[in-house]
Design an enzyme around this catalytic site. Structure first.
Site, PDB file in Angstrom:
ATOM      1  NE  ARG A  71     -16.343 -40.183 -13.539  1.00 16.05           N
ATOM      2  CZ  ARG A  71     -15.088 -39.691 -13.648  1.00 16.05           C
ATOM      3  NH1 ARG A  71     -14.974 -38.638 -14.028  1.00 16.05           N
ATOM      4  NH2 ARG A  71     -14.146 -40.574 -13.256  1.00 16.05           N
TER       5      ARG A  71
ATOM      6  CD  GLU B 291     -15.859 -30.790 -13.444  1.00 16.17           C
ATOM      7  OE1 GLU B 291     -16.790 -31.462 -14.355  1.00 16.17           O
ATOM      8  OE2 GLU B 291     -14.973 -31.305 -13.069  1.00 16.17           O
TER       9      GLU B 291
ATOM     10  CB  THR C  90      -8.946 -42.518 -16.293  1.00 18.12           C
ATOM     11  OG1 THR C  90     -10.019 -41.976 -15.344  1.00 18.12           O
ATOM     12  CG2 THR C  90      -8.264 -41.424 -16.911  1.00 18.12           C
TER      13      THR C  90
ATOM     14  CG  ASN D  47      -9.247 -39.498 -21.432  1.00 21.19           C
ATOM     15  OD1 ASN D  47      -9.535 -38.269 -21.488  1.00 21.19           O
ATOM     16  ND2 ASN D  47      -9.199 -39.901 -19.890  1.00 21.19           N
TER      17      ASN D  47
ATOM     18  CE  LYS E  61     -10.949 -35.146 -21.031  1.00 18.48           C
ATOM     19  NZ  LYS E  61      -9.858 -35.973 -20.266  1.00 18.48           N
TER      20      LYS E  61
ATOM     21  CG  PHE F 143      -1.986 -36.398 -15.197  1.00 17.54           C
ATOM     22  CD1 PHE F 143      -3.059 -35.802 -15.141  1.00 17.54           C
ATOM     23  CD2 PHE F 143      -1.794 -37.370 -13.970  1.00 17.54           C
ATOM     24  CE1 PHE F 143      -4.019 -35.803 -14.327  1.00 17.54           C
ATOM     25  CE2 PHE F 143      -3.138 -37.854 -13.102  1.00 17.54           C
ATOM     26  CZ  PHE F 143      -4.026 -36.684 -13.332  1.00 17.54           C
TER      27      PHE F 143
ATOM     28  NE  ARG G 152     -12.384 -40.812 -20.341  1.00 18.67           N
ATOM     29  CZ  ARG G 152     -12.474 -40.425 -19.224  1.00 18.67           C
ATOM     30  NH1 ARG G 152     -12.600 -41.290 -18.558  1.00 18.67           N
ATOM     31  NH2 ARG G 152     -12.168 -39.272 -18.963  1.00 18.67           N
TER      32      ARG G 152
HETATM   33  P1  ADP Z   1     -11.233 -38.822 -15.387  1.00 16.53           P
HETATM   34  O1  ADP Z   1     -11.091 -37.955 -16.530  1.00 16.53           O
HETATM   35  O2  ADP Z   1     -11.592 -40.094 -15.795  1.00 16.53           O
HETATM   36  O3  ADP Z   1     -11.966 -38.371 -13.984  1.00 16.53           O
HETATM   37  P2  ADP Z   1      -8.953 -38.047 -13.836  1.00 16.53           P
HETATM   38  O4  ADP Z   1      -9.702 -36.859 -13.085  1.00 16.53           O
HETATM   39  O5  ADP Z   1      -8.131 -38.845 -12.760  1.00 16.53           O
HETATM   40  O6  ADP Z   1      -9.742 -38.760 -14.761  1.00 16.53           O
HETATM   41  O7  ADP Z   1      -7.984 -37.152 -14.559  1.00 16.53           O
HETATM   42  C1  ADP Z   1      -8.026 -36.181 -15.474  1.00 16.53           C
HETATM   43  C2  ADP Z   1      -7.677 -36.204 -17.078  1.00 16.53           C
HETATM   44  O8  ADP Z   1      -6.363 -36.418 -16.738  1.00 16.53           O
HETATM   45  C3  ADP Z   1      -7.927 -37.669 -17.457  1.00 16.53           C
HETATM   46  O9  ADP Z   1      -9.192 -37.723 -18.208  1.00 16.53           O
HETATM   47  C4  ADP Z   1      -6.843 -37.962 -18.678  1.00 16.53           C
HETATM   48  O10 ADP Z   1      -7.072 -37.169 -19.696  1.00 16.53           O
HETATM   49  C5  ADP Z   1      -5.645 -37.134 -17.719  1.00 16.53           C
HETATM   50  N1  ADP Z   1      -4.762 -38.203 -17.161  1.00 16.53           N
HETATM   51  C6  ADP Z   1      -5.170 -38.786 -15.802  1.00 16.53           C
HETATM   52  N2  ADP Z   1      -4.424 -39.954 -15.564  1.00 16.53           N
HETATM   53  C7  ADP Z   1      -3.396 -39.448 -16.438  1.00 16.53           C
HETATM   54  C8  ADP Z   1      -2.130 -40.385 -16.598  1.00 16.53           C
HETATM   55  N3  ADP Z   1      -1.758 -41.373 -15.547  1.00 16.53           N
HETATM   56  N4  ADP Z   1      -1.183 -39.682 -17.639  1.00 16.53           N
HETATM   57  C9  ADP Z   1      -1.675 -38.969 -18.572  1.00 16.53           C
HETATM   58  N5  ADP Z   1      -2.704 -38.304 -18.324  1.00 16.53           N
HETATM   59  C10 ADP Z   1      -3.906 -38.590 -17.349  1.00 16.53           C
HETATM   60 MG    MG Z   2     -11.855 -36.534 -13.055  1.00 13.90          MG
END
Ligand code: ADP
Ligand code: MG
Length: 139
Positions: free
Chosen positions: A86, A127, A92, A113, A10, A58, A103
């Site tokens: 993963r 994707e 996350t 992250n 990212k 978000f 992370r």
């Molecule tokens: P992951 O990337 O672990 O699969 P998600 O798919 O739930 O997580 O969320 C996508 C992305 O959105 C996360 O990697 C993070 O950058 C952002 N994100 C997720 N939850 C939050 C939150 N509560 N507040 C701000 N950003 C968030």
């Molecule tokens: Mg995700």
């Protein structure tokens, strides 16, 4: 079974100059990079990528972040690549990420992250297709 998953380094992790370290760890852990590109998404392109999250609070902020600077998108290949990547990424929220995960090492907060990884084979298909066409992926 050999699987393919989409990984993104990212904008936070690219601008912090930690991309090389992430790639080093991926190779050490047995992932083969079968496609890779460095690009800067427009806000609209980030919105399309994260369309499944469009109702989340978000979403707007996430898409602004993901389009603030260059990212590195990669297709990774390995046995059990989706779940193994993963696990290597960690939770996350970096506060909850286990020691030794990407992370835990490179993320700043729950939004910034460091890395993305597909959460299922079905998402990986969508994707990978979002970033790469067949000619850009090693067979
Ligand atoms: P992951 O990337 O672990 O699969 P998600 O798919 O739930 O997580 O969320 C996508 C992305 O959105 C996360 O990697 C993070 O950058 C952002 N994100 C997720 N939850 C939050 C939150 N509560 N507040 C701000 N950003 C968030
Ligand atoms: Mg995700």
């Amino acid at each position: 079974m050999k699987e393919r998953t989409l990984s993104i380094i990212k904008p936070d992790c690219v601008s912090n100059r930690n991309a090389g370290k992430v790639i080093d760890i991926l190779e050490e852990k047995g992932f083969s990079i079968v496609a890779m590109k460095k690009i800067k998404l427009t806000k609209k392109q980030a919105e399309g990528f994260y369309i499944v999250h469009k109702e989340r609070p978000f979403y707007e902020s996430l898409c602004t972040f993901m389009s603030e600077g260059p990212i590195i998108a990669m297709v990774l290949e390995k046995e059990n690549a989706v779940a193994d990547y993963r696990e290597l990424m960690g939770a996350t929220n970096p506060k909850e990420a286990s020691k030794g995960t990407l992370r835990a090492m490179f993320a700043t907060d729950i939004e910034r992250n460091a890395v993305h990884g597909s959460d299922s084979l079905e998402s990986a298909d969508f994707e990978i297709g979002y970033f790469f066409n067949a000619l850009e992926i090693l067979q």
